[in-house]
Design an enzyme around this catalytic site. Structure first.
Site, PDB file in Angstrom:
ATOM      1  N   ASP A  32      48.366  41.360  32.357  1.00  0.00           N
ATOM      2  CA  ASP A  32      48.166  40.373  33.418  1.00  0.00           C
ATOM      3  C   ASP A  32      49.246  39.309  33.279  1.00  0.00           C
ATOM      4  OD1 ASP A  32      45.889  41.736  34.093  1.00  0.00           O
ATOM      5  OD2 ASP A  32      44.550  39.996  34.003  1.00  0.00           O
TER       6      ASP A  32
ATOM      7  N   ARG B 222      46.652  49.563  40.522  1.00  0.00           N
ATOM      8  CA  ARG B 222      47.401  48.381  40.085  1.00  0.00           C
ATOM      9  C   ARG B 222      48.565  48.734  39.164  1.00  0.00           C
ATOM     10  NH1 ARG B 222      42.923  43.555  39.055  1.00  0.00           N
ATOM     11  NH2 ARG B 222      41.970  43.652  41.120  1.00  0.00           N
TER      12      ARG B 222
ATOM     13  N   ASP C 284      39.043  37.737  28.048  1.00  0.00           N
ATOM     14  CA  ASP C 284      38.733  38.715  29.099  1.00  0.00           C
ATOM     15  C   ASP C 284      38.810  40.158  28.631  1.00  0.00           C
ATOM     16  OD1 ASP C 284      38.366  36.668  30.903  1.00  0.00           O
ATOM     17  OD2 ASP C 284      40.424  36.745  31.661  1.00  0.00           O
TER      18      ASP C 284
ATOM     19  N   ASP D   7      39.729  44.742  30.310  1.00  0.00           N
ATOM     20  CA  ASP D   7      40.141  44.177  31.596  1.00  0.00           C
ATOM     21  C   ASP D   7      41.456  44.828  32.009  1.00  0.00           C
ATOM     22  OD1 ASP D   7      40.156  42.661  33.870  1.00  0.00           O
ATOM     23  OD2 ASP D   7      40.493  40.752  32.886  1.00  0.00           O
TER      24      ASP D   7
END
Length: 454
Positions: free
Chosen positions: A278, A330, A250, A274
Site C-alpha cells: 500500500d 489491484r 492492518d 490486507d
C-alpha cells in the site's frame, strides 16, 4: 441528552478515523507532526512536473539493456515467453554455471558482477522510474543483523532488524545468515535505510509487516514477505529517541504512508491479511520492480482515499514484475496520480488487473496480459465510482501491450498522446511485450552467493 449522544457519535467517528488519517498513530504528538510536515515538503520536492521525462528515460534504458544483452538474451527465446502460464521457478540459477542472464536495465546495473557482495552499495545507483533518486542507506555504514528475534519492541535488542531500522543515521542493513523473522508488531523504518537480503534467505512472515511512514530514501531488496497478519497496537519504538502508542496494524506486507523516494525491488510477496503493498497519503517517487506476487486478493493499492486530493502528487513506476498464481485484483489499483506500468508479466488474475478511481493517469507499456478462462474476467481494466461520461476522459493508455486468451484493455482519454518535445533517445518506446519473459524471468528474490555473479 441529544447533545450527549451527538458528542459520543462524534468522538466515536473521530476515533475510528484516526487510523485512516494517521496510519496507526494513536497519539499524534509533536514528533509525528514534525515528521508529517517534513514529509510533505519532501513530496513537493520529489514531484516531477513532467512525468513523461521519467517514463521515456526508463524506456530508453530498457532498450539499451536489451541491445547490450545481444546474443545472450536469445537463449530465452521460446522459454516461457510463449507459454500461457508460468510456474514459480524458486531458485533461479546454479552458481558459477553459464552466463549471467540479467536482461533488464536495473539488473544489468549490478547483477553480473562477481564482487557484488564487496560493493553492495552499487545497487543504490541502479533504480529507474520515479524512484530513481532513491539512495537508501548508501552514505551510511553497514549494519549486520545477527539475531532474528523481535521480543522487545520498546527497547529493541542490538543485532536485530528492529534495532537497525530505528537508528537515525543512514544504514545499509544486511543479514549474517538465513533468517525467518516473525515481527511481533509493525516494523517502523526510519529514513535513509537499505534492507538488503542478498546472500541470505530472509523471510518476514507470520507476524506484522513493514511500515514506512513520513520517511524518505528507503530501499527494500531481496527478501520474502508473506503471511503477514494484523498486529496489536501499543507502545512501539519508532526511533532511538522516540516511541508512541500505535493502533492495530492492518496486515499490509509493506505500508508506505506519506513517504518519498522508495524503491521495492526483487521481493517475493504473498498471502498478507490486507494488501501486499500500500502506498498512500501523499507518497511519491516510488519504484516497484522485479517483484514476484502470488496468492493474494488486493495486491497493490496506490492511493487509499477518493477524498485525499494530495495524492495527485503520487508518481509510481511498476516495472519488470511477475503477477503470478492465485491473484485476484489491484495490480495496481490507483487514485489521483501518474502511474507507469511497464514490461510486467500478468499471468493470472480473477477479477481485473489494473483499476482506479479519481482520474488517475495510467500508462501501460509493453506488458503481457494473459486473461483467465472466466469469460466475465477478460477485461484488464476496472474503473470505480464514475460513470462512463466521466471516466472516458481519464488518460488510460495501452502501448505495445500483448493480449492473450481474450484479454483486453479499455483505453480512455485523448485518442493520441500529446506532442512532447523530447529528443529521440528519450522518446524510444518500451520494448514490446514479446520481451517480457526475458525482462521478468528473475522476478522475486534471487539466490545470490558471495563470489558468484548473482
Amino acid at each position: 441528552m441529544e447533545v450527549t449522544k451527538l458528542r459520543l457519535v462524534f468522538v466515536f467517528s473521530f476515533a475510528t478515523l484516526i487510523p485512516t488519517l494517521w496510519a496507526n498513530i494513536a497519539e499524534f504528538d509533536e514528533v509525528w507532526k514534525q515528521r508529517e510536515e517534513q514529509a510533505w515538503k519532501n513530496t513537493l520536492a520529489a514531484y516531477e512536473p513532467s512525468p513523461e521525462n521519467v517514463t521515456s528515460n526508463l524506456n530508453y534504458n530498457v532498450n539499451k539493456a536489451l541491445v547490450k544483452a545481444g546474443n545472450k538474451t536469445r537463449e530465452f527465446e521460446g522459454v516461457s515467453t510463449n507459454s500461457t502460464r508460468r510456474n514459480l521457478r524458486g531458485k533461479h540459477k546454479k552458481h558459477g554455471t553459464g552466463p549471467c542472464m540479467a536482461t533488464n536495465p536495473i539488473d544489468r546495473c549490478w547483477r553480473c558482477k562477481k564482487n557484488w557482495a564487496k560493493n553492495r552499495k552499487r545497487l543504490a545507483n541502479c533504480a529507474l522510474g520515479f524512484g530513481h533518486k532513491t539512495q537508501g542507506g548508501k552514505t551510511g555504514r553497514y549494519y549486520l543483523v545477527r539475531d532474528n528475534s523481535d521480543d522487545d519492541v520498546l527497547n529493541p535488542k542490538p543485532g536485530t532488524l528492529r534495532h537497525a531500522v530505528i537508528q537515525k543515521q543512514p544504514l545499509w542493513i544486511i543479514f549474517a545468515r538465513d533468517m525467518n523473522i516473525k515481527l511481533s508488531k509493525e516494523l517502523i523504518v526510519q529514513s535513509k535505510k537499505t534492507i538488503d537480503g542478498r546472500g541470505a534467505n530472509v523471510h518476514i512472515a507470520y507476524g506484522a509487516g513493514i511500515t514506512l511512514q513520513f520517511v524518505d530514501n528507503v530501499i527494500i531488496h531481496g527478501i520474502h514477505i508473506h503471511h503477514i497478519v494484523q498486529s496489536s497496537g501499543g507502545l512501539i519504538r519508532d526511533a532511538v529517541d522516540h516511541y508512541g502508542y500505535r493502533t492495530v496494524g492492518d496486515g499490509d506486507g509493506v505500508s508506505v504512508f506519506g513517504s518519498t523516494n522508495i524503491w521495492l525491488d526483487h521481493l517475493s510477496m504473498s498471502e498478507c491479511q490486507d494488501g501486499l503493498i500500500d502506498a498512500i497519503q501523499g507518497s511519491t517517487a516510488i519504484t516497484i520492480s522485479n517483484c514476484h506476487f502470488t496468492h493474494h486478493n488486493d495486491v497493490i493499492l496506490l492511493g487509499a482515499s477518493d477524498a485525499f486530493s494530495k495524492d495527485k502528487y503520487m508518481q509510481v513506476t511498476v516495472a519488470f514484475n511477475h503477477f503470478g498464481k492465485e491473484l485476484i485484483q489491484r495490480m495496481p489499483r490507483c487514485r489521483w496520480g501518474f502511474f507507469h506500468v511497464v514490461n510486467n508479466d500478468y499471468t493470472h488474475w480473477k477479477m481485473y488487473a489494473i483499476g482506479g478511481s479519481m482520474h488517475p493517469t495510467i500508462i501501460s507499456q509493453g506488458n503481457r496480459f494473459i486473461a483467465p478462462d472466466d469469460p466475465t474476467a477478460k477485461e484488464i481494466t476496472n474503473r470505480n465510482y464514475a460513470p462512463e461520461s466521466e471516466w472516458r476522459n481519464w488518460v488510460w493508455r495501452s502501448e505495445g501491450d500483448l493480449f492473450m486468451n481474450g484479454a483486453y484493455f479499455r483505453s480512455s482519454g485523448p485518442p493520441a498522446p500529446p506532442r512532447l518535445k523530447y529528443n529521440k533517445l528519450q522518446m524510444i518506446k518500451a520494448k514490446p511485450a514479446s520481451f517480457v519473459g526475458r525482462l521478468t524471468r528473475f522476478a522475486g528474490t534471487l539466490d545470490c552467493k558471495k563470489g558468484f555473479k548473482c
